[in-house]
Design a protein around this motif. Structure first.
Motif, mmCIF file in Angstrom:
data_model
loop_
_atom_site.group_PDB
_atom_site.id
_atom_site.type_symbol
_atom_site.label_atom_id
_atom_site.label_comp_id
_atom_site.label_asym_id
_atom_site.label_seq_id
_atom_site.Cartn_x
_atom_site.Cartn_y
_atom_site.Cartn_z
ATOM 1 N N PRO A 1 0.805 -1.232 0.000
ATOM 2 C CA PRO A 1 0.000 0.000 0.000
ATOM 3 C C PRO A 1 0.835 1.277 0.000
ATOM 4 C CG PRO A 1 -0.237 -1.231 2.070
ATOM 5 C CD PRO A 1 0.461 -2.118 1.117
ATOM 6 N N LYS A 2 2.080 1.183 0.478
ATOM 7 C CA LYS A 2 2.921 2.390 0.473
ATOM 8 C C LYS A 2 3.240 2.850 -0.947
ATOM 9 C CE LYS A 2 7.501 0.190 0.885
ATOM 10 N NZ LYS A 2 7.330 -1.213 1.172
ATOM 11 N N LEU A 3 3.044 1.940 -1.918
ATOM 12 C CA LEU A 3 3.240 2.325 -3.316
ATOM 13 C C LEU A 3 1.943 2.829 -3.941
ATOM 14 C CD1 LEU A 3 5.537 -0.488 -4.755
ATOM 15 C CD2 LEU A 3 6.182 1.772 -3.942
ATOM 16 N N GLY A 4 0.895 2.933 -3.117
ATOM 17 C CA GLY A 4 -0.358 3.485 -3.623
ATOM 18 C C GLY A 4 -1.385 2.458 -4.033
ATOM 19 N N ALA A 5 -1.230 1.190 -3.611
ATOM 20 C CA ALA A 5 -2.208 0.157 -3.971
ATOM 21 C C ALA A 5 -3.578 0.512 -3.404
ATOM 22 C CB ALA A 5 -1.758 -1.202 -3.435
ATOM 23 N N THR A 6 -4.613 0.366 -4.218
ATOM 24 C CA THR A 6 -5.985 0.625 -3.784
ATOM 25 C C THR A 6 -6.897 -0.459 -4.352
ATOM 26 O OG1 THR A 6 -6.779 1.881 -5.693
ATOM 27 C CG2 THR A 6 -5.490 3.106 -4.047
ATOM 28 N N PRO A 7 -8.123 -0.578 -3.804
ATOM 29 C CA PRO A 7 -9.068 -1.576 -4.330
ATOM 30 C C PRO A 7 -9.888 -1.067 -5.517
ATOM 31 C CG PRO A 7 -9.948 -0.590 -2.325
ATOM 32 C CD PRO A 7 -8.598 0.044 -2.559
ATOM 33 N N ILE A 8 -9.445 0.001 -6.194
ATOM 34 C CA ILE A 8 -10.225 0.620 -7.261
ATOM 35 C C ILE A 8 -10.661 -0.389 -8.319
ATOM 36 C CG2 ILE A 8 -8.076 1.360 -8.409
ATOM 37 C CD1 ILE A 8 -11.389 3.255 -8.661
ATOM 38 N N GLY A 9 -9.765 -1.317 -8.704
ATOM 39 C CA GLY A 9 -10.116 -2.292 -9.742
ATOM 40 C C GLY A 9 -11.252 -3.196 -9.332
ATOM 41 N N TYR A 10 -11.244 -3.640 -8.064
ATOM 42 C CA TYR A 10 -12.314 -4.499 -7.569
ATOM 43 C C TYR A 10 -13.629 -3.722 -7.512
ATOM 44 C CZ TYR A 10 -8.048 -6.813 -5.920
ATOM 45 O OH TYR A 10 -6.803 -7.370 -5.844
ATOM 46 N N LYS A 11 -13.548 -2.455 -7.140
ATOM 47 C CA LYS A 11 -14.761 -1.626 -7.058
ATOM 48 C C LYS A 11 -15.380 -1.420 -8.439
ATOM 49 C CE LYS A 11 -13.593 0.851 -2.796
ATOM 50 N NZ LYS A 11 -13.148 2.138 -2.205
ATOM 51 N N ILE A 12 -14.534 -1.218 -9.445
ATOM 52 C CA ILE A 12 -15.052 -1.060 -10.810
ATOM 53 C C ILE A 12 -15.737 -2.361 -11.245
ATOM 54 C CG2 ILE A 12 -14.403 -0.745 -13.235
ATOM 55 C CD1 ILE A 12 -12.110 1.098 -12.216
ATOM 56 N N ALA A 13 -15.095 -3.500 -10.949
ATOM 57 C CA ALA A 13 -15.689 -4.796 -11.311
ATOM 58 C C ALA A 13 -17.061 -4.951 -10.663
ATOM 59 C CB ALA A 13 -14.758 -5.930 -10.887
ATOM 60 N N GLU A 14 -17.142 -4.653 -9.379
ATOM 61 C CA GLU A 14 -18.415 -4.799 -8.659
ATOM 62 C C GLU A 14 -19.458 -3.811 -9.169
ATOM 63 O OE1 GLU A 14 -16.875 -4.431 -4.714
ATOM 64 O OE2 GLU A 14 -16.635 -6.599 -4.453
ATOM 65 N N GLN A 15 -19.010 -2.596 -9.518
ATOM 66 C CA GLN A 15 -19.933 -1.593 -10.053
ATOM 67 C C GLN A 15 -20.666 -2.115 -11.288
ATOM 68 O OE1 GLN A 15 -18.041 2.152 -11.142
ATOM 69 N NE2 GLN A 15 -19.703 2.657 -12.538
ATOM 70 N N PHE A 16 -19.949 -2.906 -12.095
ATOM 71 C CA PHE A 16 -20.549 -3.423 -13.329
ATOM 72 C C PHE A 16 -21.030 -4.872 -13.187
ATOM 73 C CE2 PHE A 16 -18.134 0.225 -14.824
ATOM 74 C CZ PHE A 16 -19.060 0.821 -15.673
ATOM 75 N N GLY A 17 -21.190 -5.312 -11.942
ATOM 76 C CA GLY A 17 -21.833 -6.597 -11.681
ATOM 77 C C GLY A 17 -20.957 -7.813 -11.836
ATOM 78 N N LEU A 18 -19.638 -7.636 -11.825
ATOM 79 C CA LEU A 18 -18.723 -8.776 -11.934
ATOM 80 C C LEU A 18 -18.394 -9.309 -10.547
ATOM 81 C CD1 LEU A 18 -18.386 -7.305 -14.713
ATOM 82 C CD2 LEU A 18 -16.031 -8.104 -14.711
ATOM 83 N N LYS A 19 -18.230 -10.607 -10.457
ATOM 84 C CA LYS A 19 -17.894 -11.236 -9.187
ATOM 85 C C LYS A 19 -16.413 -11.040 -8.870
ATOM 86 C CE LYS A 19 -18.110 -15.706 -6.790
ATOM 87 N NZ LYS A 19 -18.367 -17.147 -6.947
ATOM 88 N N VAL A 20 -16.139 -10.676 -7.633
ATOM 89 C CA VAL A 20 -14.760 -10.541 -7.157
ATOM 90 C C VAL A 20 -14.529 -11.571 -6.051
ATOM 91 C CG1 VAL A 20 -13.061 -9.019 -6.070
ATOM 92 C CG2 VAL A 20 -14.682 -8.087 -7.741
ATOM 93 N N LEU A 21 -13.546 -12.424 -6.244
ATOM 94 C CA LEU A 21 -13.249 -13.463 -5.244
ATOM 95 C C LEU A 21 -12.471 -12.861 -4.080
ATOM 96 C CD1 LEU A 21 -12.253 -16.323 -7.703
ATOM 97 C CD2 LEU A 21 -14.439 -15.979 -6.556
ATOM 98 N N PRO A 22 -12.618 -13.438 -2.880
ATOM 99 C CA PRO A 22 -11.914 -12.894 -1.704
ATOM 100 C C PRO A 22 -10.418 -12.784 -1.947
ATOM 101 C CG PRO A 22 -13.472 -14.611 -1.051
ATOM 102 C CD PRO A 22 -13.435 -14.616 -2.548
#
Length: 395
Positions: free
Chosen positions: A166-187
Motif C-alpha cells: 500500500p505504500k506504493l499506492g495500492a488501492t481496491p479501485i479495480g475491484y470496485k469497478i468490477a463490482e460496479q458493473f456486476g462482476l464477481k470478485v473473489l476474496p
C-alpha cells in the motif's frame, strides 16, 4: 474533455504492455495512474533488478479458480516473446537458478523499455491521476473522470493491480469497478509473503534472524517447494516460505524437511557407530547451521547427547524431527510486504482470449487485479506481459 479510443487504468507491467500494443494498432490510448511515476512495482521488484520473466513459465505455475484460464495468453505471448522484446532494446540481463531472468543493471531498464514502446506507439501517460468515477455512456463507450481529466472512450482496461504494498499506492479501485458493473470478485489475501510466528515459537528462535537453510517445504495440501527458508525477527521468510504462503490457510501447519538430500536415519546410525564420542550438537552442526541446532537442543526437540547414547527409537524420532519439522504460523506479514494479491476479479467473468468482461462490452481486466497468481520467480511478470499483449490486440 478528451476523446480517446482506450483508457488504461494503471501504469504498471500489464497496463503499459497493453497500451503499447493497442497504440501500435492505431488506437488512441491514454494511460492514467495515481502515482508520481510509472512502473513503481517493477522498480522495487527483484531487489531492484526485476526478475522480469521465467524460462519455465507454464499454466502449472499459476493459481486461479479456473486453472485453464491462463493457457490462451501464455501460449500466444510466451516468455521467449518477451525476451525477444528486451533483446531488441539491448537489455543486459543474466540467468539465475530455476529459470529466473534478472536485469544486470536496474529494474528501471524494464520500465524504460515499456515507456519507449508506449512512446513509439503514440500512447499518452497521465500521472498523479486518481480515478474518481467511471460510467457507461448511453450511446456506448465510457466516461472516466480523474482528478483533473475527463476522458471519453470506447474501451476501458482496468490494470490497477492488487492490494500489495500500500505504500506504493495500492488501492481496491479495480475491484470496485468490477463490482460496479456486476462482476464477481473473489476474496483477496496476501500471497508470496513471509510468515509470522506465535510468541512461543518466536521466543524459541529468537537470535536466529539471518540464518538460512536449504529445505523442502510442504503445505498441508501436499504442495512442495525446494528452496531456502530464512529466519527473521518476526518469523520465517525466504523463497520456499514465500512460495508455500500462496497455498497456506490460517490454522494449518507447514512441514519442513531440513535435510532433503540426506538419509538422516542412516547418517545418525553411521555417526553412532563411527563417531560415537562426539556430541550430537557438533555432528549436526556440520550439516545444519549451529545456531539453529542449539535452538532445537534448548527446546528439547533434539536430545543433548553424544551420538553413541542414542537408542534406535531416538534415532527414528530425530530423523522424523529433521525431515518433518512442523511449524504452525501465526499469520503472514500481510499486504505490507506481500509480492502479490491472491484472488480478485473472477476469471469466469472474463474472456480468456481478450480479457473483456462477458457481461460488459468494452470493459477489460488484466494483471494482478484478476484472480491469477503466479509462483515466485518472474511468473507474475510473465502473466502481466502475456495478458497485456493479448488484451492489446483487441481493445
Amino acid at each position: 474533455m478528451q476523446q480517446v479510443d482506450v483508457v488504461v487504468i494503471g501504469a504498471g507491467a500489464a497496463g503499459l504492455m497493453c497500451a503499447a500494443q493497442a497504440g501500435y494498432r492505431g488506437r488512441k490510448v491514454a494511460v492514467v495512474d495515481m502515482g508520481k511515476k510509472p512502473g513503481r512495482k517493477i522498480l522495487i521488484s527483484g531487489g531492484g533488478r526485476c526478475n522480469f520473466t521465467n524460462e519455465n513459465a507454464s499454466p502449472a505455475n499459476y493459481l486461479c479458480s479456473n486453472p485453464h484460464f491462463v493457457k490462451s495468453c501464455l501460449s500466444r505471448y510466451t516468455q521467449q516473446d518477451f525476451i525477444d522484446l528486451v533483446d531488441r532494446h539491448g537489455l543486459q540481463y543474466h540467468h539465475k537458478t530455476l529459470g529466473q531472468l534478472f536485469c544486470d543493471n536496474s529494474a528501471q531498464d524494464i520500465v524504460d523499455i515499456l515507456l519507449t514502446e508506449c512512446e513509439w506507439a503514440g500512447v499518452s501517460i497521465h500521472l498523479r491521476q486518481e480515478v474518481s468515477s467511471i460510467s457507461a455512456l448511453p450511446e456506448g463507450g465510457y466516461q472516466v473522470q480523474t482528478s483533473t481529466l475527463t476522458l471519453q472512450c470506447e474501451s476501458v482496461v482496468v490494470a490497477s493491480g492488487g492490494l500489495t504494498m500500500p505504500k506504493l499506492g495500492a488501492t481496491p479501485i479495480g475491484y470496485k469497478i468490477a463490482e460496479q458493473f456486476g462482476l464477481k470478485v473473489l476474496p483477496t489475501t496476501a500471497a508470496l509473503v513471509p510468515f509470522t510466528l506465535h510468541d512461543h515459537d518466536k521466543a524459541r528462535f529468537d537470535g536466529l534472524s539471518g540464518v538460512s537453510v536449504d529445505c523442502l517445504v510442504t503445505s498441508e495440501s501436499g504442495v512442495q517447494f525446494r528452496e531456502n527458508i530464512l529466519f527473521t525477527h518476526r518469523g520465517l521468510s525466504g523463497p520456499a516460505i514465500l512460495q508455500i504462503s500462496s497455498f497456506w490457510k490460517s490454522g494449518e501447519y507447514v512441514s519442513i524437511n531440513l535435510l532433503p538430500d540426506l538419509n538422516v536415519a542412516e547418517q545418525l546410525h553411521q555417526w553412532r557407530n563411527e563417531q560415537g564420542q562426539k556430541s550430537l550438537k557438533n555432528l549436526l552442526s556440520t550439516i545444519l547451521p549451529k545456531r539453529f541446532i542449539e535452538a532445537l537442543i534448548e527446546d528439547k526437540s533434539i536430545p543433548d547427547k553424544n551420538a553413541n547414547q542414542l537408542s534406535h527409537t531416538e534415532i527414528d524420532q530425530l530423523a522424523q524431527t529433521l525431515t518433518e519439522w512442523k511449524i504452525k504460523p501465526n499469520g503472514t506479514e500481510g499486504y505490507r510486504t506481500a509480492e502479490v494479491t491472491l484472488g480478485g476479479v473472477d476469471t469466469d467473468e472474463l474472456s480468456s482470449k481478450t480479457f473483456e468482461a462477458k457481461k460488459q462490452k468494452g470493459l477489460y481486466f488484466i494483471g494482478e487485479v484478476t484472480d491469477v497468481t503466479g509462483w515466485l520467480g518472474g511468473y507474475n511478470f510473465q502473466y502481466a506481459w502475456s495478458c497485456g499483449w493479448a488484451c492489446g490486440q483487441v481493445v
